[in-house]
Design an enzyme around this catalytic site. Sequence first.
Site, PDB file in Angstrom:
ATOM      1  N   ASP A  41       0.819  -1.217   0.000  1.00 30.75           N
ATOM      2  CA  ASP A  41       0.000   0.000   0.000  1.00 30.75           C
ATOM      3  C   ASP A  41       0.854   1.268   0.000  1.00 30.75           C
ATOM      4  O   ASP A  41       2.045   1.223   0.277  1.00 30.75           O
ATOM      5  CB  ASP A  41      -0.852   0.032   1.267  1.00 30.75           C
ATOM      6  N   LYS A  63      -3.142   4.446  -3.930  1.00 33.78           N
ATOM      7  CA  LYS A  63      -3.386   5.639  -4.728  1.00 33.78           C
ATOM      8  C   LYS A  63      -2.063   6.217  -5.204  1.00 33.78           C
ATOM      9  O   LYS A  63      -1.094   6.249  -4.453  1.00 33.78           O
ATOM     10  CB  LYS A  63      -4.036   6.689  -3.818  1.00 33.78           C
ATOM     11  N   MET A 178      -6.586   9.481   9.916  1.00 33.56           N
ATOM     12  CA  MET A 178      -7.237  10.085   8.737  1.00 33.56           C
ATOM     13  C   MET A 178      -8.020  11.341   9.124  1.00 33.56           C
ATOM     14  O   MET A 178      -9.152  11.551   8.705  1.00 33.56           O
ATOM     15  CB  MET A 178      -8.163   9.056   8.064  1.00 33.56           C
TER      16      MET A 178
HETATM   17  N1  SAH Z   1      -3.352   0.357   9.394  1.00 37.15           N
HETATM   18  C1  SAH Z   1      -2.726   1.652   9.665  1.00 37.15           C
HETATM   19  C2  SAH Z   1      -3.717   2.777   9.510  1.00 37.15           C
HETATM   20  C3  SAH Z   1      -4.215   2.960   8.105  1.00 37.15           C
HETATM   21  S1  SAH Z   1      -5.305   4.298   7.952  1.00 37.15           S
HETATM   22  C4  SAH Z   1      -2.109   1.620  11.052  1.00 37.15           C
HETATM   23  O1  SAH Z   1      -2.383   0.702  11.830  1.00 37.15           O
HETATM   24  O2  SAH Z   1      -1.320   2.516  11.360  1.00 37.15           O
HETATM   25  C5  SAH Z   1      -4.264   5.578   7.332  1.00 37.15           C
HETATM   26  C6  SAH Z   1      -3.981   6.605   8.393  1.00 37.15           C
HETATM   27  O3  SAH Z   1      -3.034   6.104   9.332  1.00 37.15           O
HETATM   28  C7  SAH Z   1      -3.369   7.888   7.905  1.00 37.15           C
HETATM   29  O4  SAH Z   1      -4.349   8.757   7.376  1.00 37.15           O
HETATM   30  C8  SAH Z   1      -2.767   8.437   9.179  1.00 37.15           C
HETATM   31  O5  SAH Z   1      -3.762   8.988  10.006  1.00 37.15           O
HETATM   32  C9  SAH Z   1      -2.284   7.175   9.845  1.00 37.15           C
HETATM   33  N2  SAH Z   1      -0.868   6.889   9.577  1.00 37.15           N
HETATM   34  C10 SAH Z   1      -0.354   5.799   9.022  1.00 37.15           C
HETATM   35  N3  SAH Z   1       0.996   5.867   8.970  1.00 37.15           N
HETATM   36  C11 SAH Z   1       1.330   7.053   9.514  1.00 37.15           C
HETATM   37  C12 SAH Z   1       2.563   7.712   9.765  1.00 37.15           C
HETATM   38  N4  SAH Z   1       3.739   7.172   9.458  1.00 37.15           N
HETATM   39  N5  SAH Z   1       2.509   8.932  10.358  1.00 37.15           N
HETATM   40  C13 SAH Z   1       1.351   9.489  10.715  1.00 37.15           C
HETATM   41  N6  SAH Z   1       0.161   8.920  10.486  1.00 37.15           N
HETATM   42  C14 SAH Z   1       0.146   7.710   9.909  1.00 37.15           C
END
Ligand code: SAH
Length: 274
Positions: A41, A63, A178
């Site tokens: 992803d 995306k 998000m």
């Molecule tokens: N499965 C992922 C979340 C996916 S949803 C997890 O457990 O972390 C996508 C959201 O995750 C983004 O919009 C942001 O809010 C957050 N996110 C994921 N990686 C990030 C990062 N390195 N820094 C800040 N926010 C992050």
Amino acid sequence: MELPPFEAGWVWLAGAGPGDPGLLTLHALHGLEYADVVVYDALVGEGVLKHANSSAQLEYAGKRGGKPSPRQPDISRRLVQLAHEGKRVLRLKGGDPFVFGRGGEEALALVEAEVPFRIIPGISAGIGGLAYAGIPVTHREINSVVTFITGHDASGDVPNSIDWAAIAAGSPVLVIYMAMKHLGKLSACLIDAERGADEPVAIVSRASTPHQKVLESTLGDCAAAAVAAGIEPPALVVIGEVVRLRGGLDWLGALAGRALVADPLGVKSRVKAG
Ligand code: SAH
């Protein structure tokens, strides 16, 4: 160490953590070493993909360049197809696959197609990413409850199902994934539900990567402050008194020369004064 063999025709649905490859689990690393195909992803960093074996085929399923992302059923179908071709398929997602990651949907599609699979949890950005900003999601003197929220649902709007009054009253610490698109609306919902406009907020973008940025603000000001500072997704928003601990726990900042304070909540000085 005995790690399970990656068998042909299997899908391993793995979390890659928030970005720093050092946060991969041994199982995920083992998957990268043995996968025939890695379906990844947008949130999976280059530093992580570098650990794939040199003959692995890397397939992007997110995306890019404003093009719409592949539809979820198409991704699931692709995983099934690759497994049926006898490939070792590593499905790699940012953070943890079961935290706002649609891992459950993909795994159920595998169940339906009778494709064998393993789930490899990852460090979710809302926990490990915040730790890279020096913010613990719980702290004994502050909270015994933390709530993880998504700032938008499948339609792109703030989810209707959120009971803001209950969350505002019951959870001293909130971590919003998000959140950037609707930050103004999200903070207004919480202030309407009687959370203080002066409550501390941190916005952490690209946590645990070399591009990590942290903006400290308040619930009332955070949406405007994020725009002014040019903070871009992926970013997390954390609301609550735990944000103040960053004054003492910003270990990454300390590596860059920031002085840390041993009593960021001012508890000891209050006790002395009292
Ligand atoms: N499965 C992922 C979340 C996916 S949803 C997890 O457990 O972390 C996508 C959201 O995750 C983004 O919009 C942001 O809010 C957050 N996110 C994921 N990686 C990030 C990062 N390195 N820094 C800040 N926010 C992050």
